[in-house]
Design a protein around this motif. Structure first.
Motif, PDB file in Angstrom:
ATOM      1  N   PRO A 133      37.947  34.864  35.868  1.00  0.00           N
ATOM      2  CA  PRO A 133      38.992  34.988  37.053  1.00  0.00           C
ATOM      3  C   PRO A 133      39.140  36.630  37.343  1.00  0.00           C
ATOM      4  O   PRO A 133      39.461  37.275  36.740  1.00  0.00           O
ATOM      5  N   VAL A 134      39.102  36.782  38.881  1.00  0.00           N
ATOM      6  CA  VAL A 134      39.479  38.169  39.083  1.00  0.00           C
ATOM      7  C   VAL A 134      40.277  38.124  40.225  1.00  0.00           C
ATOM      8  O   VAL A 134      39.880  38.493  41.465  1.00  0.00           O
ATOM      9  N   ASP A 135      41.575  37.779  39.999  1.00  0.00           N
ATOM     10  CA  ASP A 135      42.721  37.851  40.862  1.00  0.00           C
ATOM     11  C   ASP A 135      43.677  38.924  40.627  1.00  0.00           C
ATOM     12  O   ASP A 135      44.559  38.994  40.979  1.00  0.00           O
ATOM     13  N   TYR A 191      32.971  31.395  38.829  1.00  0.00           N
ATOM     14  CA  TYR A 191      33.719  32.688  38.929  1.00  0.00           C
ATOM     15  C   TYR A 191      34.704  32.447  40.026  1.00  0.00           C
ATOM     16  O   TYR A 191      34.492  31.762  41.088  1.00  0.00           O
ATOM     17  N   ALA A 192      35.917  32.797  39.537  1.00  0.00           N
ATOM     18  CA  ALA A 192      37.108  32.546  40.529  1.00  0.00           C
ATOM     19  C   ALA A 192      37.977  33.871  41.093  1.00  0.00           C
ATOM     20  O   ALA A 192      38.001  34.948  40.257  1.00  0.00           O
ATOM     21  N   ALA A 193      37.976  33.980  42.485  1.00  0.00           N
ATOM     22  CA  ALA A 193      38.494  35.143  42.991  1.00  0.00           C
ATOM     23  C   ALA A 193      39.388  34.701  44.314  1.00  0.00           C
ATOM     24  O   ALA A 193      38.991  33.751  44.966  1.00  0.00           O
ATOM     25  N   PRO A 194      40.091  35.579  44.749  1.00  0.00           N
ATOM     26  CA  PRO A 194      40.647  35.471  46.174  1.00  0.00           C
ATOM     27  C   PRO A 194      39.615  35.835  47.381  1.00  0.00           C
ATOM     28  O   PRO A 194      38.444  36.130  46.899  1.00  0.00           O
ATOM     29  N   LEU A 195      40.078  35.415  48.433  1.00  0.00           N
ATOM     30  CA  LEU A 195      39.044  35.191  49.628  1.00  0.00           C
ATOM     31  C   LEU A 195      38.298  36.798  49.851  1.00  0.00           C
ATOM     32  O   LEU A 195      37.107  36.537  49.766  1.00  0.00           O
ATOM     33  N   GLY A 196      38.884  37.788  49.864  1.00  0.00           N
ATOM     34  CA  GLY A 196      38.243  38.941  49.940  1.00  0.00           C
ATOM     35  C   GLY A 196      37.204  39.382  49.256  1.00  0.00           C
ATOM     36  O   GLY A 196      36.077  39.912  49.383  1.00  0.00           O
ATOM     37  N   MET A 197      37.651  39.108  47.750  1.00  0.00           N
ATOM     38  CA  MET A 197      36.564  39.279  46.826  1.00  0.00           C
ATOM     39  C   MET A 197      35.165  38.359  46.891  1.00  0.00           C
ATOM     40  O   MET A 197      34.030  38.884  46.808  1.00  0.00           O
ATOM     41  N   ILE A 198      35.453  37.260  47.246  1.00  0.00           N
ATOM     42  CA  ILE A 198      34.415  36.154  47.285  1.00  0.00           C
ATOM     43  C   ILE A 198      33.507  36.514  48.513  1.00  0.00           C
ATOM     44  O   ILE A 198      32.140  36.520  48.501  1.00  0.00           O
ATOM     45  N   GLU A 199      34.282  36.751  49.696  1.00  0.00           N
ATOM     46  CA  GLU A 199      33.576  37.164  50.950  1.00  0.00           C
ATOM     47  C   GLU A 199      32.705  38.435  50.531  1.00  0.00           C
ATOM     48  O   GLU A 199      31.487  38.400  51.296  1.00  0.00           O
ATOM     49  N   SER A 200      33.180  39.200  49.815  1.00  0.00           N
ATOM     50  CA  SER A 200      32.329  40.622  49.559  1.00  0.00           C
ATOM     51  C   SER A 200      30.867  40.231  48.987  1.00  0.00           C
ATOM     52  O   SER A 200      29.986  41.145  49.147  1.00  0.00           O
ATOM     53  N   GLY A 201      30.786  39.192  48.441  1.00  0.00           N
ATOM     54  CA  GLY A 201      29.443  38.964  47.510  1.00  0.00           C
ATOM     55  C   GLY A 201      29.009  37.420  48.209  1.00  0.00           C
ATOM     56  O   GLY A 201      27.928  37.125  47.366  1.00  0.00           O
ATOM     57  N   LEU A 235      31.643  28.914  42.653  1.00  0.00           N
ATOM     58  CA  LEU A 235      32.629  29.571  43.037  1.00  0.00           C
ATOM     59  C   LEU A 235      33.957  28.848  43.045  1.00  0.00           C
ATOM     60  O   LEU A 235      33.925  27.748  43.863  1.00  0.00           O
ATOM     61  N   ILE A 236      35.047  29.440  42.806  1.00  0.00           N
ATOM     62  CA  ILE A 236      36.391  28.863  42.813  1.00  0.00           C
ATOM     63  C   ILE A 236      37.165  29.742  43.677  1.00  0.00           C
ATOM     64  O   ILE A 236      37.467  31.010  43.296  1.00  0.00           O
ATOM     65  N   LEU A 237      37.829  29.410  45.049  1.00  0.00           N
ATOM     66  CA  LEU A 237      38.442  30.264  45.893  1.00  0.00           C
ATOM     67  C   LEU A 237      39.863  30.132  45.393  1.00  0.00           C
ATOM     68  O   LEU A 237      40.503  29.203  45.545  1.00  0.00           O
ATOM     69  N   LYS A 238      40.488  31.213  45.154  1.00  0.00           N
ATOM     70  CA  LYS A 238      41.951  31.149  44.596  1.00  0.00           C
ATOM     71  C   LYS A 238      42.539  31.475  45.901  1.00  0.00           C
ATOM     72  O   LYS A 238      42.618  32.430  46.535  1.00  0.00           O
ATOM     73  N   MET A 239      43.473  30.416  46.317  1.00  0.00           N
ATOM     74  CA  MET A 239      44.301  30.141  47.570  1.00  0.00           C
ATOM     75  C   MET A 239      45.388  30.871  47.889  1.00  0.00           C
ATOM     76  O   MET A 239      46.017  30.979  48.782  1.00  0.00           O
ATOM     77  N   ASN A 240      46.187  31.093  46.715  1.00  0.00           N
ATOM     78  CA  ASN A 240      47.516  31.576  46.949  1.00  0.00           C
ATOM     79  C   ASN A 240      47.528  32.821  45.502  1.00  0.00           C
ATOM     80  O   ASN A 240      46.938  32.781  44.722  1.00  0.00           O
ATOM     81  N   SER A 241      48.605  33.784  46.012  1.00  0.00           N
ATOM     82  CA  SER A 241      48.700  34.872  45.105  1.00  0.00           C
ATOM     83  C   SER A 241      49.861  35.512  45.215  1.00  0.00           C
ATOM     84  O   SER A 241      50.494  35.247  46.281  1.00  0.00           O
ATOM     85  N   SER A 242      50.316  36.311  44.308  1.00  0.00           N
ATOM     86  CA  SER A 242      51.795  37.037  43.999  1.00  0.00           C
ATOM     87  C   SER A 242      51.278  38.474  44.059  1.00  0.00           C
ATOM     88  O   SER A 242      49.993  38.794  43.997  1.00  0.00           O
ATOM     89  N   GLY A 299      40.198  20.850  20.669  1.00  0.00           N
ATOM     90  CA  GLY A 299      39.725  19.987  21.607  1.00  0.00           C
ATOM     91  C   GLY A 299      40.097  20.413  22.816  1.00  0.00           C
ATOM     92  O   GLY A 299      39.740  19.583  23.871  1.00  0.00           O
ATOM     93  N   GLY A 300      40.404  21.800  23.116  1.00  0.00           N
ATOM     94  CA  GLY A 300      40.557  22.379  24.471  1.00  0.00           C
ATOM     95  C   GLY A 300      39.100  22.627  25.091  1.00  0.00           C
ATOM     96  O   GLY A 300      38.117  22.536  24.556  1.00  0.00           O
ATOM     97  N   ASP A 301      39.175  22.453  26.535  1.00  0.00           N
ATOM     98  CA  ASP A 301      37.967  22.350  27.144  1.00  0.00           C
ATOM     99  C   ASP A 301      37.643  23.662  27.620  1.00  0.00           C
ATOM    100  O   ASP A 301      36.269  23.959  28.229  1.00  0.00           O
ATOM    101  N   GLY A 302      38.153  24.919  27.224  1.00  0.00           N
ATOM    102  CA  GLY A 302      37.264  25.927  27.301  1.00  0.00           C
ATOM    103  C   GLY A 302      38.453  27.185  27.780  1.00  0.00           C
ATOM    104  O   GLY A 302      39.758  27.156  27.501  1.00  0.00           O
ATOM    105  N   SER A 303      38.198  28.546  28.364  1.00  0.00           N
ATOM    106  CA  SER A 303      38.892  29.576  28.553  1.00  0.00           C
ATOM    107  C   SER A 303      38.560  30.111  29.900  1.00  0.00           C
ATOM    108  O   SER A 303      37.452  29.970  30.411  1.00  0.00           O
ATOM    109  N   ILE A 304      39.488  30.792  30.387  1.00  0.00           N
ATOM    110  CA  ILE A 304      39.396  31.442  31.713  1.00  0.00           C
ATOM    111  C   ILE A 304      39.722  32.889  31.412  1.00  0.00           C
ATOM    112  O   ILE A 304      41.044  33.142  31.075  1.00  0.00           O
ATOM    113  N   ILE A 305      38.712  33.930  31.386  1.00  0.00           N
ATOM    114  CA  ILE A 305      39.082  35.164  30.756  1.00  0.00           C
ATOM    115  C   ILE A 305      38.803  36.118  31.817  1.00  0.00           C
ATOM    116  O   ILE A 305      37.535  36.269  32.128  1.00  0.00           O
TER     117      ILE A 305
END
Length: 299
Positions: free
Chosen positions: A44-46, A81-91, A101-108, A268-274
């Motif tokens: 995730p890169v938000d 790969y998860a990121a906000p709109l501009g980051m994903i648009e750039s690549g 790709l996962i588009l992160k749709m809200n941010s603070s 039994g967790g399903d993974g990490s978002i690092i």
């Protein structure tokens, strides 16, 4: 893409989802070096929104370039790969089809007044996700905040729209604000409550912070073993019928991260978002660390 029995079993837990959602969830579960294992590691890169560019990227200046993150996730063999709109648009054009790709749709943001209630602004749309070829959308809720009811209503509308177009929904559920103490944000009972709320909203993948053994409100027994706390969170998500991934948190010593991964696996967790624990390192060190993380999930 032939699905194995493990992925087929996971998809069977999502009984109401349309073929589009299941196909995109399968793409995420089958992608990368953990493909078919039922485990996920997501980049995730938000943090640029949340903490600002200097705090996020000065430790590794290459990370100012959005293409760096696409390449890091692809070269490491990550699930998505998860990121906000501009980051994903750039690549999006250069790396179309290379990784889910996962588009992160809200941010603070950290410029938001500290005296204000916890909230996030909607910064993208479901149509943006479709236009950019995303497999999923991501949305944060803050259970406990005085704005949490509005955030839940916003999430519900986005979830319904995203699923109608066959997109997977990932909910970041971070209880905070209101009557929740700082220590309570990662309390076992509070994290479990927030995770359960995300499941009730219809999240396909739920992201939470690693819970501590602190109890804020409920008469939940204190659980000292991390792996047992992971089991407790999974139980709160429909008795393990929902995918739950755990935040890597702030930058830390790799050995501490590896120990967390071992406990997540045992529980039994399903993974990490690092995020920061990867892109704030130079690429060679990040790839080495992610190879170790993936190896721990494989084992």
């Amino acid at each position: 893409m032939a699905l194995n029995s493990r992925v087929t079993e996971i998809l069977s837990n999502y009984e109401s989802e349309n073929p589009g959602v299941k196909a995109n969830l399968a793409r995420i579960l089958m992608n990368g070096k953990l493909g078919g294992s039922g485990k996920l590691v997501i980049l995730p890169v938000d943090q640029g929104f949340e903490h600002g560019p200097t705090k996020s990227f000065d430790a590794n200046p290459e990370a100012y370039d959005p293409h760096y993150h696409f390449k890091l996730a692809i070269d490491a063999g990550l699930s998505a790969y998860a990121a906000p709109l501009g980051m994903i648009e750039s690549g999006a054009m250069s790396y179309a089809g290379s990784i889910p790709l996962i588009l992160k749709m809200n941010s603070s943001n950290s410029l938001h007044p500290k005296s204000s209630s916890y909230d996030q602004a909607i910064t993208a749309s479901v149509k943006d996700a479709l236009r950019l070829g995303c497999s999923a959308v991501g949305f944060t809720i803050y259970p406990g905040s005085s704005n949490n009811l509005n955030m839940i209503e916003e999430a519900r509308e986005i979830i319904a729209e995203a699923k109608s177009y066959g997109l997977v929904v990932v909910i970041w559920s971070y209880p905070r604000g209101g009557d929740i103490s700082k220590e309570g944000e990662t309390a076992l009972d509070i994290v479990a409550y927030g995770a359960h709320m995300a499941a009730l909203l219809g999240a396909n993948i739920i992201k939470v912070k690693l819970p501590t053994n602190y109890i804020e409100r409920d008469k939940t027994p204190v659980i000292n073993m991390i792996s047992e706390r992971i089991k407790y969170i999974k139980k709160a998500c429909f008795a393990g019928r929902r995918i739950v991934v755990f935040s890597g948190g702030e930058a830390k010593d790799p050995s501490d991260l590896y120990n967390e991964i071992k406990e997540i696996t045992k529980g039994g967790g399903d993974g990490s978002i690092i995020g920061r624990n990867t892109f704030q390192k130079n690429k060679k060190d990040a790839l080495s660390m992610l190879e170790k993380v993936i190896g721990l999930y494989k084992s």
